[in-house]
Design an enzyme around this catalytic site. Structure first.
Site, PDB file in Angstrom:
ATOM      1  N   CYS A  36       1.114  -1.297  -0.285  1.00 40.87           N
ATOM      2  CA  CYS A  36      -0.058   0.068  -0.079  1.00 40.87           C
ATOM      3  C   CYS A  36       0.459   1.327   0.177  1.00 40.87           C
ATOM      4  CB  CYS A  36      -0.849  -0.036   1.165  1.00 40.87           C
ATOM      5  SG  CYS A  36      -1.795   1.621   1.776  1.00 40.87           S
TER       6      CYS A  36
ATOM      7  N   CYS B  60      -3.270   7.402  -2.007  1.00 42.13           N
ATOM      8  CA  CYS B  60      -4.383   7.685  -2.274  1.00 42.13           C
ATOM      9  C   CYS B  60      -5.708   8.228  -1.831  1.00 42.13           C
ATOM     10  CB  CYS B  60      -5.040   6.346  -2.857  1.00 42.13           C
ATOM     11  SG  CYS B  60      -3.672   4.948  -3.170  1.00 42.13           S
TER      12      CYS B  60
ATOM     13  N   THR C 130      -3.852   4.585   6.999  1.00 43.09           N
ATOM     14  CA  THR C 130      -2.613   4.017   6.681  1.00 43.09           C
ATOM     15  C   THR C 130      -1.805   5.276   5.965  1.00 43.09           C
ATOM     16  OG1 THR C 130      -4.340   2.505   5.704  1.00 43.09           O
ATOM     17  CG2 THR C 130      -2.258   3.196   4.727  1.00 43.09           C
TER      18      THR C 130
ATOM     19  N   GLU D  58       0.097   0.861   9.566  1.00 45.81           N
ATOM     20  CA  GLU D  58      -0.757   1.677  10.017  1.00 45.81           C
ATOM     21  C   GLU D  58      -1.216   2.082  11.255  1.00 45.81           C
ATOM     22  OE1 GLU D  58      -1.140  -1.460   8.459  1.00 45.81           O
ATOM     23  OE2 GLU D  58      -2.197  -0.745   6.269  1.00 45.81           O
TER      24      GLU D  58
ATOM     25  N   HIS E 147     -12.740   5.890  -2.810  1.00 46.53           N
ATOM     26  CA  HIS E 147     -12.003   4.945  -2.302  1.00 46.53           C
ATOM     27  C   HIS E 147     -12.257   3.375  -3.154  1.00 46.53           C
ATOM     28  CE1 HIS E 147      -8.154   4.846  -0.772  1.00 46.53           C
ATOM     29  NE2 HIS E 147      -8.423   3.353   0.158  1.00 46.53           N
TER      30      HIS E 147
ATOM     31  N   TYR F  67      -8.989   0.618  -4.817  1.00 50.21           N
ATOM     32  CA  TYR F  67      -8.883  -0.565  -4.886  1.00 50.21           C
ATOM     33  C   TYR F  67      -9.244  -1.336  -6.080  1.00 50.21           C
ATOM     34  CZ  TYR F  67      -9.070  -0.170   0.123  1.00 50.21           C
ATOM     35  OH  TYR F  67      -8.867  -0.082   1.329  1.00 50.21           O
TER      36      TYR F  67
ATOM     37  N   CYS G  59      -4.817  -0.275  -6.906  1.00 54.63           N
ATOM     38  CA  CYS G  59      -3.301  -0.019  -6.355  1.00 54.63           C
ATOM     39  C   CYS G  59      -3.730  -2.035  -6.280  1.00 54.63           C
ATOM     40  CB  CYS G  59      -3.895   0.168  -5.144  1.00 54.63           C
ATOM     41  SG  CYS G  59      -4.791  -0.112  -3.841  1.00 54.63           S
TER      42      CYS G  59
ATOM     43  N   GLU H  81      -7.108  -5.493   4.265  1.00 55.72           N
ATOM     44  CA  GLU H  81      -7.798  -4.375   4.436  1.00 55.72           C
ATOM     45  C   GLU H  81      -8.529  -3.981   2.710  1.00 55.72           C
ATOM     46  OE1 GLU H  81      -5.392  -1.426   1.847  1.00 55.72           O
ATOM     47  OE2 GLU H  81      -5.914   0.330   3.663  1.00 55.72           O
TER      48      GLU H  81
HETATM   49 FE1  SF4 Z   1      -3.518   1.909   0.089  1.00 54.70          FE
HETATM   50 FE2  SF4 Z   1      -4.465   1.324  -2.629  1.00 54.70          FE
HETATM   51 FE3  SF4 Z   1      -5.903   2.712  -0.621  1.00 54.70          FE
HETATM   52 FE4  SF4 Z   1      -3.856   3.319  -1.971  1.00 54.70          FE
HETATM   53  S1  SF4 Z   1      -6.055   2.926  -2.530  1.00 54.70           S
HETATM   54  S2  SF4 Z   1      -4.498   4.192   0.431  1.00 54.70           S
HETATM   55  S3  SF4 Z   1      -2.320   1.503  -2.150  1.00 54.70           S
HETATM   56  S4  SF4 Z   1      -5.321   0.667   0.016  1.00 54.70           S
HETATM   57 FE    FE Z   2      -7.158   1.945   2.035  1.00 60.32          FE
END
Ligand code: SF4
Ligand code: FE
Length: 484
Positions: free
Chosen positions: A100, A104, A191, A258, A293, A297, A300, A448
């Site tokens: 991660c 983001c 995070t 985190e 968000h 995902y 990422c 996560e």
């Molecule tokens: Fe982490 Fe993915 Fe959230 Fe970005 S979108 S902060 S990489 S979990």
């Molecule tokens: Fe996240």
């Protein structure tokens, strides 16, 4: 300075006076701490990639606020193309870190705040939108990393914020002053907060009029007095503390940590407040942030999935199982699942639309479908990776035994796969799979995927709300020739 280099980012963190606790101690130098450093390296990658000409188009863009070149992680999306590029950028960062990369959450918070503050101002004649734009300009011009903080501890899930037996279980305003407010509470699962310059706090649920003091959104530097972080324990984290640890860590350079973040009577100046008491807009902010968000995902996790699929394929190459049809089929299945997540990320972006404020938001139904799939597919991809890797992934001796004079030669001999590949390479790839499926990176890739950006049930509620069952019934009636 509109773009920081990776090194400048690291140096900028050294200037922060963060309050970080881990394993029962205060961490005086989080930047060089072996447990935290890999997490910082992942964020650093978002700066490093922005410096590379081959990634310039994905990683950088032109600010809608200043017209200057900025890192895309600070951008207000101004088209569906921007939304698509965001997902592609996240896939790239996932591929380069297998972890991660944390930045983001801030980006998603910026875009949710941008449109929500505009609509609050329209309803109440407040000036949140201008204040937020001013703040965002500062973030963009200084290329800052901002932790978007949403999740409160929530105490008794059956009770609203103001009905909790402990009133601090949702972050709230405890004092009002002419120049700002004082807040108290905590944000869980933060995070990347130890690698961030700023924290942008949002409410975590839709609120009722009696929850007024809980409907608060603001931004402050992460080293503001009263803020402290308690780093979360991760499976296998202490391997990073072993002297010279390399192979056993699985991913030596990158990671993500985190922290439970405490706001112990923190002062927030008026110019940094973006919502204060307009309870009916808390839900909009939450829904929009979560939507962005959930789109994230689809980028990422796919990038990390690419690394995991590659690692599983190498594990099969290294032990000579790569020609077996069932192994090939498992790799196909993993790819199919991974690309399905990507397809969802791209689809909710392509179907995005303009908000009243002018920025673009994803299609919420498709973003929630994306995230719902993310709660499942990485688990299946991880299962198939473990299937291909074999039991040796979890019974293999340590690197120290491999380096030991007496035991090393036996490990070299008996853990060898095909003759042309060094045993060490096989161990490295198996440890990488272990890292993503069971070790420190499993926090991001597995759990996560389940709970990040809202637990599965939160998406199902949104799918129910956005699914437009009435329209579907009307379609069926028309085909069945039912008149009323
Ligand atoms: Fe982490 Fe993915 Fe959230 Fe970005 S979108 S902060 S990489 S979990
Ligand atoms: Fe996240």
């Amino acid at each position: 300075m509109a773009l920081m280099t990776g090194e400048q980012y690291v140096e900028s963190l050294r200037k922060l006076n963060l309050n970080v606790y881990m394993f029962g101690e205060k961490i005086e130098n989080p930047v060089d701490n072996p447990v935290i450093r890999p997490s910082m390296n992942s964020v650093k990658m978002t700066y490093d990639l922005a410096q590379m000409p081959e990634y310039e188009d994905l990683m950088t863009t032109t600010s809608t606020l200043t017209g200057n070149k900025i890192n895309r992680f600070g951008h207000i999306h101004s088209s569906t193309e921007d939304l698509i590029k965001k997902v592609k950028m996240q896939r790239l960062c996932g591929q380069k870190t297998a972890a991660c990369f944390q930045r983001c959450v801030g980006m998603d918070a910026f875009n949710a705040e941008y449109s929500t503050t505009y609509e609050i101002d329209k309803a109440y004649g407040t000036d949140y939108h201008e204040k937020f734009k001013k703040y965002l300009k500062y973030v963009q011009e200084n290329d800052l990393t901002v932790d978007g903080a949403m999740t409160d501890p929530k105490g008794d899930r059956g009770l609203s914020p103001s009905k909790q037996s402990d009133p601090d279980l949702y972050l709230r305003v405890v004092e009002r002053r002419p120049d700002g407010v004082v807040v108290r509470g905590a944000k869980a699962h933060q995070t990347g907060i130890c690698n961030s310059h700023e924290v942008l706090v949002m409410p975590t649920v839709a609120m009722r009029p009696e929850d007024k003091d809980y409907a608060i959104s603001f931004a402050v530097p992460t080293d503001t007095e009263g803020i402290f972080m308690i780093v979360g324990r991760q499976s296998c984290d202490s391997r990073k503390l072993e002297a010279g640890a390399d192979i056993d860590v699985g991913n030596k350079v990158f990671g993500g940590v985190e922290a439970l973040t405490i706001f112990d009577d923190v002062f927030v100046p008026n110019e940094r407040i973006f919502l204060d008491g307009e309870t009916e807009f808390a839900g909009m902010l939450v829904e929009r942030f979560a939507g962005y968000h959930r789109q994230s995902y689809g980028g990422c996790k796919v990038g990390v999935g690419d690394v995991l699929i590659g690692a599983a394929a190498l594990a099969a190459d290294y032990n000579g199982a790569n020609k077996a049809s069932h192994v090939k089929d498992k790799l196909i299945e993993m790819t199919h699942l991974n690309e399905t997540l990507y397809a969802c990320g791209i689809a909710c972006s392509a179907e995005g639309y303009k908000t009243e404020s002018g920025n673009y938001i994803i299609d919420l139904l498709l973003a929630n479908v994306c995230k719902q799939n993310v709660t499942r597919f990485p688990y299946e991809i991880a299962r198939l990776a473990e299937d291909i890797a074999g039991g040796i992934m979890v019974t293999m001796p340590s690197e120290k035994d491999y380096r030991n004079e007496k035991t090393g030669p036996y490990i070299e001999k008996y853990l060898k796969g095909i003759a042309s590949v060094p045993t060490e390479n096989r161990m490295r790839i198996l440890r990488l799979i272990e890292n993503i499926t069971l070790g420190t990176a499993a926090v991001g890739y597995r759990t996560e995927s389940m709970h990040g950006a809202g637990s599965p049930q939160a998406q199902r509620i949104m799918i129910a709300r956005q699914g437009n069952l009435g329209h579907k019934k009307a379609l069926a009636k028309a085909i069945a020739r039912i008149k009323e």
